[in-house]
Design an enzyme around this catalytic site. Structure first.
Site, PDB file in Angstrom:
ATOM      1  CD  GLU A  19     -17.420  26.372 -23.240  1.00 38.26           C
ATOM      2  OE1 GLU A  19     -16.728  27.254 -22.571  1.00 38.26           O
ATOM      3  OE2 GLU A  19     -17.024  25.509 -23.487  1.00 38.26           O
ATOM      4  CE  LYS A  21     -10.788  26.288 -31.993  1.00 38.77           C
ATOM      5  NZ  LYS A  21      -9.738  27.277 -32.297  1.00 38.77           N
ATOM      6  NE  ARG A  26      -9.666  23.293 -26.514  1.00 40.14           N
ATOM      7  CZ  ARG A  26     -10.738  22.607 -26.937  1.00 40.14           C
ATOM      8  NH1 ARG A  26     -11.091  22.905 -28.051  1.00 40.14           N
ATOM      9  NH2 ARG A  26     -11.300  21.950 -26.070  1.00 40.14           N
ATOM     10  NE  ARG A  41      -5.657  21.622 -32.730  1.00 37.02           N
ATOM     11  CZ  ARG A  41      -5.677  21.024 -33.929  1.00 37.02           C
ATOM     12  NH1 ARG A  41      -5.983  19.643 -33.961  1.00 37.02           N
ATOM     13  NH2 ARG A  41      -5.549  21.511 -35.127  1.00 37.02           N
ATOM     14  CD  GLU A  66      -8.564  28.534 -29.175  1.00 33.75           C
ATOM     15  OE1 GLU A  66      -8.178  28.457 -30.303  1.00 33.75           O
ATOM     16  OE2 GLU A  66      -9.224  27.383 -28.687  1.00 33.75           O
TER      17      GLU A  66
END
Length: 173
Positions: A19, A21, A26, A41, A66
């Site tokens: 996938e 980024k 995040r 995160r 995200e």
């Protein structure tokens, strides 16, 4: 974790999913019987700066994704997202000028069920079904990048080099 050259031969399409980024933050978006929260995160609760994200979470679960600024179908820059960060009470104008979206990567809990022990593919299927069923505004499932060999991933990454909204690739299994 970044890949090292010794890892390249182990990256196969049957063992991994890939996938993008994105160049955002995040986050884990949580909605349960206790309430709603948005965590970075590092565990910082940033929900106060993004009340619109919390308001749109219309089902119980914990989503890993995200946080992005998104104007219609166009993903904004990280600089645009920074306009929303660390705002204790964002104004309606600020929220309208920098609308946010979640690109969902994974689910940890769905309908108060802990699904962390399930394989990634199963969690992704459950997440896709939840998003299809509940259709939360401004939340989408991150598209997977098809590949047959590691060199396909190198090509995909190189093709997006210079894209301001893409930081690289993530491998999942």
């Amino acid at each position: 974790h970044p890949l090292e050259e010794k890892d390249f031969s182990r990256i196969t399409a049957d063992a991994y999913a890939a996938e993008w980024k994105y160049d955002g933050i995040r986050v884990q978006l949580v909605h349960n019987a206790i309430g709603k929260a948005l965590f970075t995160r590092t565990g910082d609760d940033i929900g106060h700066a993004f009340p619109d994200v919390l308001a749109r979470m219309n089902f119980h679960g914990t989503i890993d994704g995200e946080l992005l600024v998104k104007h219609d179908d166009i993903i904004g820059s990280f600089n645009e997202l920074q306009q929303r960060l660390n705002r204790k009470n964002p104004t309606a104008k600020l929220i309208a000028d920098y609308p946010t979206s979640i690109m969902a990567y994974d689910a940890l809990f769905l309908d108060d069920r802990d699904i962390r022990s399930l394989p990634y593919d199963n969690r992704r299927d459950l997440l896709a079904k939840a998003l299809e069923s509940h259709q939360p505004a401004s939340m989408a499932l991150s598209p997977q990048i098809p590949f047959t060999c590691f060199n396909d991933l190198v090509t995909a990454r190189d093709t997006c080099a210079g894209e301001k909204i893409i930081e690289g690739l993530m491998l999942k299994r």
